[in-house]
Design an enzyme around this catalytic site. Structure first.
Site, mmCIF file in Angstrom:
data_model
loop_
_atom_site.group_PDB
_atom_site.id
_atom_site.type_symbol
_atom_site.label_atom_id
_atom_site.label_comp_id
_atom_site.label_asym_id
_atom_site.label_seq_id
_atom_site.Cartn_x
_atom_site.Cartn_y
_atom_site.Cartn_z
ATOM 1 N N HIS A 238 49.542 -99.944 -27.576
ATOM 2 C CA HIS A 238 48.121 -100.390 -27.287
ATOM 3 C C HIS A 238 47.301 -99.782 -26.571
ATOM 4 O O HIS A 238 45.816 -100.090 -26.692
ATOM 5 C CB HIS A 238 48.617 -102.274 -25.707
ATOM 6 C CG HIS A 238 49.531 -102.939 -26.813
ATOM 7 N ND1 HIS A 238 48.885 -104.477 -27.777
ATOM 8 C CD2 HIS A 238 50.369 -102.968 -27.050
ATOM 9 C CE1 HIS A 238 50.293 -104.381 -27.852
ATOM 10 N NE2 HIS A 238 51.434 -104.082 -27.287
HETATM 11 O O1 RIB Z 1 51.062 -106.262 -23.485
HETATM 12 C C1 RIB Z 1 50.774 -103.920 -23.980
HETATM 13 C C2 RIB Z 1 50.360 -103.827 -22.628
HETATM 14 O O2 RIB Z 1 51.674 -104.362 -21.626
HETATM 15 C C3 RIB Z 1 50.459 -102.262 -22.383
HETATM 16 O O3 RIB Z 1 49.543 -102.407 -22.090
HETATM 17 C C4 RIB Z 1 51.547 -102.181 -22.524
HETATM 18 O O4 RIB Z 1 51.912 -100.622 -21.646
HETATM 19 C C5 RIB Z 1 52.380 -102.645 -21.291
HETATM 20 O O5 RIB Z 1 52.135 -102.173 -20.281
#
Ligand code: RIB
Ligand code: CA
Length: 311
Positions: A238
């Site tokens: 992500h």
């Molecule tokens: O939902 C995904 C996010 O939440 C990413 O940033 C992961 O590292 C967690 O922090």
């Protein structure tokens, strides 16, 4: 072309680690003024240590500030998929330098002042640190050029049916940030769930001999193994997509909506609600929301970046 001054706020965790590596490999394009860490994927002592250790391991000397150990008003909920330390089974050398003497909220402010209105703030965790900085330094909102967040979603969630993890953990902070008036880009699940880590990317990185690729492969291998334990065949990096949107903005297509964050009802806590139908007439659209991603372009960008560090 002058480098983009950035502050990077993370809850290092596995995909934050990949985003950090991408940023640390991009210092021809960005000038990392500072980092801050927040509790999220793992407790604060882990996320701060992981962030400092990675920066130090890659030779970066920018200050790493210790941020919030808890959300603004909620109890902390850590993610289980990043392992106890936040970096799974990956062990890296401990940093030899201390953390910043400044708190995260003062470090963000100092870097914003130093960048003289040009600072890009990348946030890839719960947004407690920036929310506190905006409260402690009310003029900060006029000193940050753009906030780029991995967080939220236009449709659906990964922590609850409606909410993405970073927004869920500290919805009040996400609300403060998204309604701050600072130009904001939301790189949410709508695009980050499309960038599932392909095997060919790991295999390309496995052929490389540089320290960035070697650490990335260790982290990615853990992510795939851990996700399989939870019944998922994929891993989503992500946070790296949010960083990519800073140095390669054409990787996403955005549309501006009025976004608010649900904080009242526990059932929808942290839901980032977009006013798709312009029902709310007294509020201007406030967030540039990523709706499309060039998936192949993203992975080609990442592989080329790691290859660029080969001797
Ligand atoms: O939902 C995904 C996010 O939440 C990413 O940033 C992961 O590292 C967690 O922090
Ligand atoms: Ca994160």
């Amino acid at each position: 072309m002058s480098r983009i001054p950035v502050h990077i706020d993370v809850d290092t965790g596995t995909d934050d680690a990949i985003a950090l590596l991408c940023a640390l490999m991009s210092e021809d394009k960005i000038d990392i003024l500072s980092f801050s860490a927040v509790a999220g994927n793992a407790p604060l002592d882990c996320t701060t240590k992981n962030t400092l250790d990675i920066a130090d391991m890659m030779g970066n000397k920018a200050p790493v500030a210790i941020g919030a150990a808890e959300p603004l008003i909620r109890d902390l909920r850590v993610a289980i998929s990043h392992g106890k330390t936040g970096l799974g089974n990956v062990v890296i050398p401990s940093a030899t330098r201390p953390f910043s003497e400044l708190s995260a909220y003062d470090q963000i402010y100092e870097s914003a002042c130093k960048a003289d209105g040009e600072l890009i703030y990348l946030g890839t965790g719960p947004q407690t640190n920036l929310a506190l900085a905006l409260k402690v330094h009310p003029d900060l909102k006029d000193k940050i050029k753009r906030v780029v967040l991995m967080g939220g979603s236009l449709i659906g969630g990964n922590t609850t049916q409606t909410s993405e993890f970073n927004a869920y953990v500290d919805p009040e902070a996400m609300k403060i940030v998204m309604r701050s008036g600072i130009p904001t880009t939301m790189v949410g699940l709508d695009v980050t769930l499309q960038t599932e880590l392909p095997v060919w990317v790991i295999e390309e990185l496995r052929k490389l001999d540089n320290k960035y690729a070697k650490l990335a492969v260790q982290v990615m291998d853990f992510m795939l193994i851990r996700n399989k334990e939870y019944g998922f065949d994929v891993a989503n990096i992500h946070d790296a997509l949010a960083f990519c949107a800073i140095v390669y903005p054409e990787v996403i297509k955005t549309k501006k909506y009025f976004i608010d964050v649900a904080t009242a009802e526990e059932m929808v806590r942290g839901m980032t609600v977009a006013d798709f139908r312009d029902v709310i007439t007294d509020k201007e659209p406030n967030v540039d929301c990523a709706e499309e991603v060039d998936v192949q372009g993203f992975w080609n960008w990442m592989v080329d970046l790691f290859k660029s560090k080969e001797a």
